[in-house]
Every structure is written in C-alpha cells, then in structure tokens.
Design a protein around this motif. Structure first.
Motif, short mmCIF file in Angstrom:
data_model
loop_
_atom_site.label_atom_id
_atom_site.label_comp_id
_atom_site.label_asym_id
_atom_site.label_seq_id
_atom_site.Cartn_x
_atom_site.Cartn_y
_atom_site.Cartn_z
N ALA A 1 40.23 24.69 43.36
CA ALA A 1 40.42 25.77 42.40
C ALA A 1 39.18 25.93 41.53
O ALA A 1 38.77 27.06 41.21
CB ALA A 1 41.65 25.49 41.53
N ALA A 2 38.57 24.80 41.15
CA ALA A 2 37.36 24.84 40.33
C ALA A 2 36.20 25.47 41.10
O ALA A 2 35.41 26.24 40.52
CB ALA A 2 36.99 23.42 39.88
N VAL A 3 36.10 25.18 42.40
CA VAL A 3 35.06 25.80 43.23
C VAL A 3 35.27 27.31 43.27
O VAL A 3 34.32 28.09 43.11
CB VAL A 3 35.08 25.21 44.65
CG1 VAL A 3 34.14 25.98 45.56
CG2 VAL A 3 34.69 23.73 44.62
N ALA A 4 36.52 27.73 43.47
CA ALA A 4 36.82 29.16 43.49
C ALA A 4 36.54 29.80 42.14
O ALA A 4 36.04 30.93 42.06
CB ALA A 4 38.29 29.37 43.89
N ASP A 5 36.84 29.07 41.06
CA ASP A 5 36.59 29.59 39.71
C ASP A 5 35.10 29.82 39.48
O ASP A 5 34.71 30.79 38.81
CB ASP A 5 37.14 28.59 38.69
CG ASP A 5 37.05 29.10 37.26
OD1 ASP A 5 37.43 30.26 37.01
OD2 ASP A 5 36.58 28.34 36.38
N PHE A 6 34.27 28.95 40.03
CA PHE A 6 32.82 29.13 39.92
C PHE A 6 32.34 30.29 40.78
O PHE A 6 31.53 31.11 40.36
CB PHE A 6 32.10 27.84 40.33
CG PHE A 6 30.61 27.98 40.42
CD1 PHE A 6 29.83 27.95 39.28
CD2 PHE A 6 29.99 28.15 41.65
CE1 PHE A 6 28.44 28.09 39.36
CE2 PHE A 6 28.62 28.29 41.74
CZ PHE A 6 27.84 28.26 40.59
N CYS A 7 32.88 30.36 42.00
CA CYS A 7 32.40 31.36 42.96
C CYS A 7 32.81 32.78 42.61
O CYS A 7 32.07 33.72 42.91
CB CYS A 7 32.90 31.01 44.36
SG CYS A 7 32.14 29.53 45.07
N ASP A 8 33.98 32.95 41.97
CA ASP A 8 34.40 34.32 41.68
C ASP A 8 33.47 35.01 40.69
O ASP A 8 33.08 36.17 40.87
CB ASP A 8 35.86 34.39 41.22
CG ASP A 8 36.13 33.64 39.92
OD1 ASP A 8 35.18 33.09 39.33
OD2 ASP A 8 37.30 33.60 39.50
N GLY A 9 33.06 34.28 39.66
CA GLY A 9 32.13 34.85 38.70
C GLY A 9 30.76 35.11 39.31
O GLY A 9 30.13 36.14 39.05
N LEU A 10 30.31 34.16 40.13
CA LEU A 10 29.02 34.32 40.81
C LEU A 10 29.05 35.53 41.74
O LEU A 10 28.11 36.35 41.74
CB LEU A 10 28.70 33.05 41.61
CG LEU A 10 27.40 33.05 42.42
CD1 LEU A 10 26.20 33.19 41.48
CD2 LEU A 10 27.29 31.79 43.25
N MET A 11 30.13 35.68 42.49
CA MET A 11 30.24 36.80 43.41
C MET A 11 30.34 38.13 42.66
O MET A 11 29.78 39.14 43.09
CB MET A 11 31.46 36.60 44.32
CG MET A 11 31.54 37.59 45.47
SD MET A 11 30.13 37.47 46.60
CE MET A 11 30.41 35.84 47.31
N ALA A 12 31.05 38.11 41.53
CA ALA A 12 31.19 39.34 40.74
C ALA A 12 29.84 39.82 40.24
O ALA A 12 29.55 41.03 40.24
CB ALA A 12 32.14 39.10 39.57
N ARG A 13 28.99 38.87 39.85
CA ARG A 13 27.66 39.25 39.37
C ARG A 13 26.77 39.72 40.52
O ARG A 13 26.01 40.68 40.39
CB ARG A 13 27.01 38.08 38.62
CG ARG A 13 27.68 37.77 37.28
CD ARG A 13 26.91 36.72 36.50
NE ARG A 13 26.96 35.41 37.12
CZ ARG A 13 27.93 34.53 36.92
NH1 ARG A 13 28.94 34.83 36.11
NH2 ARG A 13 27.90 33.35 37.51
N LEU A 14 26.86 39.05 41.66
CA LEU A 14 26.03 39.42 42.81
C LEU A 14 26.39 40.81 43.34
O LEU A 14 25.53 41.58 43.76
CB LEU A 14 26.19 38.39 43.93
CG LEU A 14 25.53 37.02 43.70
CD1 LEU A 14 25.89 36.07 44.84
CD2 LEU A 14 24.02 37.15 43.58
N LEU A 15 27.70 41.12 43.31
CA LEU A 15 28.17 42.41 43.84
C LEU A 15 28.26 43.49 42.77
O LEU A 15 28.67 44.61 43.06
CB LEU A 15 29.55 42.23 44.49
CG LEU A 15 29.62 41.30 45.71
CD1 LEU A 15 31.06 41.15 46.18
CD2 LEU A 15 28.75 41.84 46.84
N HIS A 16 27.89 43.11 41.53
CA HIS A 16 28.01 44.04 40.40
C HIS A 16 29.45 44.55 40.29
O HIS A 16 29.69 45.76 40.14
CB HIS A 16 27.04 45.21 40.55
CG HIS A 16 25.60 44.79 40.70
ND1 HIS A 16 24.89 44.25 39.64
CD2 HIS A 16 24.77 44.80 41.78
CE1 HIS A 16 23.67 43.96 40.06
NE2 HIS A 16 23.57 44.27 41.35
#
Length: 236
Positions: free
Chosen positions: A54-69
């Motif tokens: 869950a922590a990995v997903a929590d990190f990746c969602d924000g990262l992906m949101a910024r990458l995809l604007h």
C-alpha cells in the motif's frame, strides 16, 4: 481522444485504489494474526507485507499524477481516504487482534481504535493546510503505520510487554499525529548535503536499526525521526 485522456487522468486514481485494496486485505488477514495464511507467513506478517505494498502504491500514485499532469482534487481526497484505511485502520486492527491474543483487557484492546480516529484528523488537517509541502505538522500517518509494524512485530513474539506500555504508546502516537510539532519531510530536496542532511541521517539510522533489530527496528526509526524533529526545532 477524450477516452485516452480520461484513461490517462485516472491512472493515478487506479493506483490509489490499489493502496486502498491492499489496506482492506491487510484488515482481512489481521483477524487471523497467528494463523499461517499464505507463503508460510502468519496473518500479522502478511498484513505487514500488504501495508508495505500500500505504501508503494501511495508513493507511485503521486509520482504518476505529476508525470501525467493528472493532479486533481478528486485524487487528493481519494488518497486521504485510502491512507486512512491502509495506514490508520489496518495497523490498528492488527494491533487489536494481537493484543486480544496476548490476553489484554478488552477495553485496552479497543483503545487501539484511537489510531484511525486521530489518523483521520491528521489527514483532514493536512488536506486543508497549504503549509505542509516541505515540512509536516504532526506525525504523518504513513510514519505512524511504520512505527506500529515495527512495534507489533516485536510485541507478537514478546507478550511479556505490559499492556499499559502498549496503551501509553497508542495514546502517544495518536497525539503525535495531531500535535503542532513541525517535522521535516522525508523526501530528498535535491542532492545538496545542506538541504537534505536530515533525510540522509535518517536513512543511515534506518539501515543501522533494521540491521540490528530487523523489522522491529522500524519502530526505532520512527522514534528517532520524532527525536530529530524535536532537537532540530530546539536549534531553530
């Protein structure tokens, strides 16, 4: 074109839902803390793995949101709801079930529900506070979950720990989440030692604690993080 844009915008939300799903599954296995449930892991151990995912997903969602604007108010609210389950309710129910198995008084076991309640307050305050970009006010709820993973791992094999110590920790960690203590962000701010020395010291300390105490060392990592924040506040 609109369909592709809709899919792109919802990729971060889908990852956030994985965070929530892992937290929900951790709750399921938390009710069989000492049964061997999968891959030779006991229930509480598998719950730790699910919270880590869950922590990995929590990190990746924000990262992906910024990458995809694709940053959106909906994503922010969904993230907080997921965090409340994965890092608030999940560790609380693991602790509750381990305490029940250890023979603690019923009312003391139920006090573990302070963790998700104060975690929700922490998240709500974070959502309306615009001054928590580089520093946090109070203990972040993922750090709270990390502490409980470390402590529960120790407690599960050392039932001689007094229930009053566990109760004191529940109250202390819950209050830490909503206190006004300024705590430094765990994210690196560039590669400058001057800007990121706190994070680097914490990383080194984390390696030492985990090497010496294994998973249980995670509780020491968060205790050290809180201590560092207190000392740095005094210096400032």
């Amino acid at each position: 074109m609109k369909l592709l844009q809709a899919i792109r915008n919802n990729i971060p939300n889908a990852i956030t839902c994985l965070n929530l799903l892992c937290g929900a599954l951790a709750i399921v296995v938390a009710f069989k803390p000492f049964d061997t449930v999968l891959w030779g892991l006991q229930g509480y151990q598998l719950a730790f793995v699910l919270i880590a995912l869950a922590a990995v997903a929590d990190f990746c969602d924000g990262l992906m949101a910024r990458l995809l604007h694709a940053v959106s108010p909906l994503g922010k609210e969904l993230d907080s709801l997921s965090d409340c389950v994965s890092f608030g309710l999940s560790p609380a129910l693991i602790l509750y079930n381990v305490m029940v198995a250890a023979g603690c008084d019923s009312w003391v076991c139920l006090m573990s529900m302070m963790i998700p309640v104060f975690g929700a307050l922490r998240l709500a305050r974070f959502n309306v506070d615009t001054n928590q970009a580089t520093t946090f006010t109070g203990l972040p709820i993922p750090a709270n979950a990390i502490f409980w993973i470390g402590f529960i791992n120790y407690y599960a094999s050392h039932h001689t720990v007094s229930q009053w110590i566990v109760l004191a920790l529940i109250v202390a960690l819950s209050l830490l989440m909503v206190c006004n203590l300024r705590m430094f962000s765990l994210k690196l701010h560039g590669f400058s030692l001057k800007e990121s020395y706190r994070q680097l010291v914490l990383v080194i300390a984390s390696v030492v604690f985990i090497v010496l105490a294994g998973v249980s060392g995670l509780a020491c990592v968060i205790a050290f993080y809180v201590l560092m924040s207190l000392l740095l506040k005094e210096k400032e």
